[in-house]
Design a protein around this motif. Structure first.
Motif, PDB file in Angstrom:
ATOM      1  N   TYR A 190      23.276   0.723   0.573  1.00  0.00           N
ATOM      2  CA  TYR A 190      23.864   1.823   1.073  1.00  0.00           C
ATOM      3  C   TYR A 190      24.944   2.491   0.408  1.00  0.00           C
ATOM      4  O   TYR A 190      25.080   3.593   0.606  1.00  0.00           O
ATOM      5  N   SER A 191      25.470   1.707  -0.692  1.00  0.00           N
ATOM      6  CA  SER A 191      26.495   2.454  -1.493  1.00  0.00           C
ATOM      7  C   SER A 191      25.786   3.692  -2.264  1.00  0.00           C
ATOM      8  O   SER A 191      26.640   4.545  -2.855  1.00  0.00           O
ATOM      9  N   ASN A 192      24.675   3.300  -2.570  1.00  0.00           N
ATOM     10  CA  ASN A 192      23.962   4.213  -3.869  1.00  0.00           C
ATOM     11  C   ASN A 192      23.627   5.497  -2.822  1.00  0.00           C
ATOM     12  O   ASN A 192      22.846   5.454  -1.764  1.00  0.00           O
ATOM     13  N   LEU A 193      23.918   6.607  -3.359  1.00  0.00           N
ATOM     14  CA  LEU A 193      23.645   7.953  -2.489  1.00  0.00           C
ATOM     15  C   LEU A 193      22.071   8.194  -2.081  1.00  0.00           C
ATOM     16  O   LEU A 193      21.834   8.776  -1.303  1.00  0.00           O
ATOM     17  N   THR A 194      21.136   7.854  -3.116  1.00  0.00           N
ATOM     18  CA  THR A 194      19.718   8.008  -2.878  1.00  0.00           C
ATOM     19  C   THR A 194      19.348   7.371  -1.793  1.00  0.00           C
ATOM     20  O   THR A 194      18.618   7.735  -0.919  1.00  0.00           O
ATOM     21  N   ASN A 195      19.727   6.017  -1.735  1.00  0.00           N
ATOM     22  CA  ASN A 195      19.234   5.208  -0.669  1.00  0.00           C
ATOM     23  C   ASN A 195      19.815   5.547   0.755  1.00  0.00           C
ATOM     24  O   ASN A 195      19.316   5.790   1.677  1.00  0.00           O
ATOM     25  N   PHE A 196      21.208   5.944   0.512  1.00  0.00           N
ATOM     26  CA  PHE A 196      21.946   6.267   1.753  1.00  0.00           C
ATOM     27  C   PHE A 196      21.366   7.797   2.263  1.00  0.00           C
ATOM     28  O   PHE A 196      21.135   7.646   3.507  1.00  0.00           O
ATOM     29  N   SER A 197      21.054   8.819   1.401  1.00  0.00           N
ATOM     30  CA  SER A 197      20.633   9.889   1.782  1.00  0.00           C
ATOM     31  C   SER A 197      19.215   9.719   2.538  1.00  0.00           C
ATOM     32  O   SER A 197      18.878  10.467   3.621  1.00  0.00           O
ATOM     33  N   PHE A 198      18.277   8.964   1.972  1.00  0.00           N
ATOM     34  CA  PHE A 198      16.783   8.991   2.488  1.00  0.00           C
ATOM     35  C   PHE A 198      16.855   7.940   3.829  1.00  0.00           C
ATOM     36  O   PHE A 198      16.314   8.498   4.921  1.00  0.00           O
ATOM     37  N   TRP A 199      17.489   6.854   3.782  1.00  0.00           N
ATOM     38  CA  TRP A 199      17.225   6.119   5.028  1.00  0.00           C
ATOM     39  C   TRP A 199      18.101   6.187   6.020  1.00  0.00           C
ATOM     40  O   TRP A 199      17.799   5.801   7.054  1.00  0.00           O
ATOM     41  N   VAL A 200      19.445   6.576   5.699  1.00  0.00           N
ATOM     42  CA  VAL A 200      20.387   6.699   6.778  1.00  0.00           C
ATOM     43  C   VAL A 200      20.332   7.972   7.212  1.00  0.00           C
ATOM     44  O   VAL A 200      19.976   8.681   8.474  1.00  0.00           O
ATOM     45  N   ILE A 201      20.653   9.080   6.452  1.00  0.00           N
ATOM     46  CA  ILE A 201      20.916  10.719   6.719  1.00  0.00           C
ATOM     47  C   ILE A 201      19.481  10.920   7.094  1.00  0.00           C
ATOM     48  O   ILE A 201      19.244  11.606   8.169  1.00  0.00           O
ATOM     49  N   PHE A 202      18.545  10.903   6.463  1.00  0.00           N
ATOM     50  CA  PHE A 202      17.223  11.640   6.723  1.00  0.00           C
ATOM     51  C   PHE A 202      16.623  10.843   7.943  1.00  0.00           C
ATOM     52  O   PHE A 202      16.508  11.327   8.934  1.00  0.00           O
TER      53      PHE A 202
END
Ligand code: SF4
Ligand code: SF4
Length: 419
Positions: free
Chosen positions: A44-56
């Protein structure tokens, strides 16, 4: 009209910027794998992972009151569109939209077998695959073929879009010059089908964008076979997420796969894939077909119309999952923005045993929200059933009630036993 035209240009620029942002996400996640302990925080601290799995993925479910808001801004859809403008323009067959069920399942299987949602590097590969497929399909077929035939997000957005408060409609002399990328007639569309890309507003007359009560005027669709299959897989996948952690329910679901391996003397390693197969395909299909058959005897509705009532219950389960994820992970956002690689959080955790960001709403209160959510959707569904003025509604009501109590049961078990 002028305002909407301006809105189109703004949205179009945002889409292009998001393509650049996606390139940055690919660069940012490349080569980073989550490990054990503090290194697991890369999830979750990596922006790529966060953007895809949480935000999108979770945000697109929570923002359902805004319809296909994420499609309006989606960079993958934009690439698909831009490539289709210079491609071969071969006609697509919408019957193949059934493939969305398989791409949805594929993402689920990649998550449970290879843990791709844990590792920024694997998430990056998934993003690259989505962009590449969308570009190649754009070069071959007409319209946004990736959106219509393969996009796993479309597999749920097209059903949940029924509850959109954003509506595109026609007024007066409707005249559209641009072809709709998802092959609709903008002068006569259903709100759940519209991707809200606003491209039809370029040089057109008689279209307007308005806000309505998301529950008012919900017109349940008459599912065709492809819709029915996609919806059945979607329902199986959303329920599986709960069933995996609620032990007694899980035991019921595992019983048949377990017996099959026992009778056929197969390896016990096959129980998990068999349970997934049954949970995603066999159980929901069997439930829908059997209950549709029984209901049809009393209610005399068409099969497809009957199944679409269950959108209410599937959406309530999906929303609960999305809310839990967002509530427990959104506090990582400032860290991910300030240090997109996610390494700072890991370093802090290793050096100072820094507290992992927790829930936004404390679980004591959050339980109530989660408990109420199915009540809300159940009530909305029942109101809809009675408004339809069906000749006999009791069997449908009973089935709805059964599903409602089942959902409430797994929520209570899940919240009070596992959190
Ligand atoms: S259908 Fe999928 S790819 Fe297309 S715009 Fe929507 S989210 Fe993006
Ligand atoms: S109807 Fe208009 S806004 Fe909706 S998907 Fe088609 S072009 Fe985009």
């Amino acid at each position: 009209m002028k305002k909407v035209n301006q809105l189109y240009h703004i949205v179009s620029i945002i889409r292009k910027l998001l393509i650049l942002f996606s390139l940055f996400l690919v660069f940012n996640g490349w080569g980073i794998y989550s490990g054990e302990g503090a290194y697991a925080l890369f999830m979750y601290s990596n922006l790529t992972n966060f953007s895809f799995w949480v935000i999108f993925l979770m945000g697109s479910v929570l923002l359902i009151p805004l319809g296909r808001f994420f499609c309006a801004l989606c960079p993958v859809g934009e690439i698909n569109y831009l490539m289709s403008k210079i491609g071969l323009n071969k006609k697509i067959n919408l019957k193949f939209s059934i493939l969305q069920a398989f791409t949805l399942l594929l993402v689920f299987l990649l998550v449970i077998t290879f843990n791709i949602s844990r590792h920024p590097h694997l998430t990056t590969i998934l993003i690259i695959c989505a962009f590449s497929l969308s570009a190649v399909m754009g070069l071959i077929f007409n319209g946004n073929s990736f959106c219509l035939l393969l996009c796993p997000a479309s597999a749920f957005l097209k059903f949940y879009g029924l509850f959109s408060s954003v509506k595109l409609s026609s007024e007066g002399d409707c005249n559209v010059k641009n072809q709709c990328p998802v092959l609709l007639n903008p002068c006569d569309i259903k709100k759940e089908d519209c991707h809200l890309c606003l491209r039809c507003f370029k040089d057109s007359k008689g279209l307007k964008l308005s806000l309505t009560n998301p529950l008012k005027g919900v017109s349940l669709p008459d599912f065709n076979r492809a819709d029915f299959f996609i919806f059945s897989v979607l329902t199986g996948l959303t329920f599986m997420a709960f069933i995996r952690v609620v032990r007694d329910v899980r035991e019921i679901f595992v019983y048949i796969p377990y017996k099959i391996t026992e009778i056929l003397s197969l390896s016990h390693k096959l129980i998990l894939p068999l349970t997934t197969f049954f949970g995603v395909f066999i159980y929901p299909l069997a439930f829908f077909i059997l209950s549709a058959f029984l209901i049809k005897i009393f209610d005399r509705q068409s099969f497809g119309k009957y199944i679409s009532y269950f959108i209410f219950s599937t959406l309530s389960v999906h929303m609960i999952l999305a809310l839990v994820k967002i509530n427990s992970r959104i506090k990582f956002l400032p860290y991910a923005v300030l240090d997109p690689s996610g390494k700072d959080v890991v370093t802090l955790r290793l050096a100072y045993n820094f507290d992992i960001p927790g829930d936004i709403i404390p679980i004591e209160y959050f339980r109530i929200i989660l408990f109420i959510l199915p009540v809300f959707f159940y009530s909305a569904g029942m109101v809809k059933i009675f408004k339809e003025k069906l000749p006999v509604t009791i069997p449908l009501g009973l089935l709805f009630t059964f599903i409602f109590f089942f959902i409430e049961y797994i929520i209570i078990k899940w919240l009070f036993v596992f959190i």
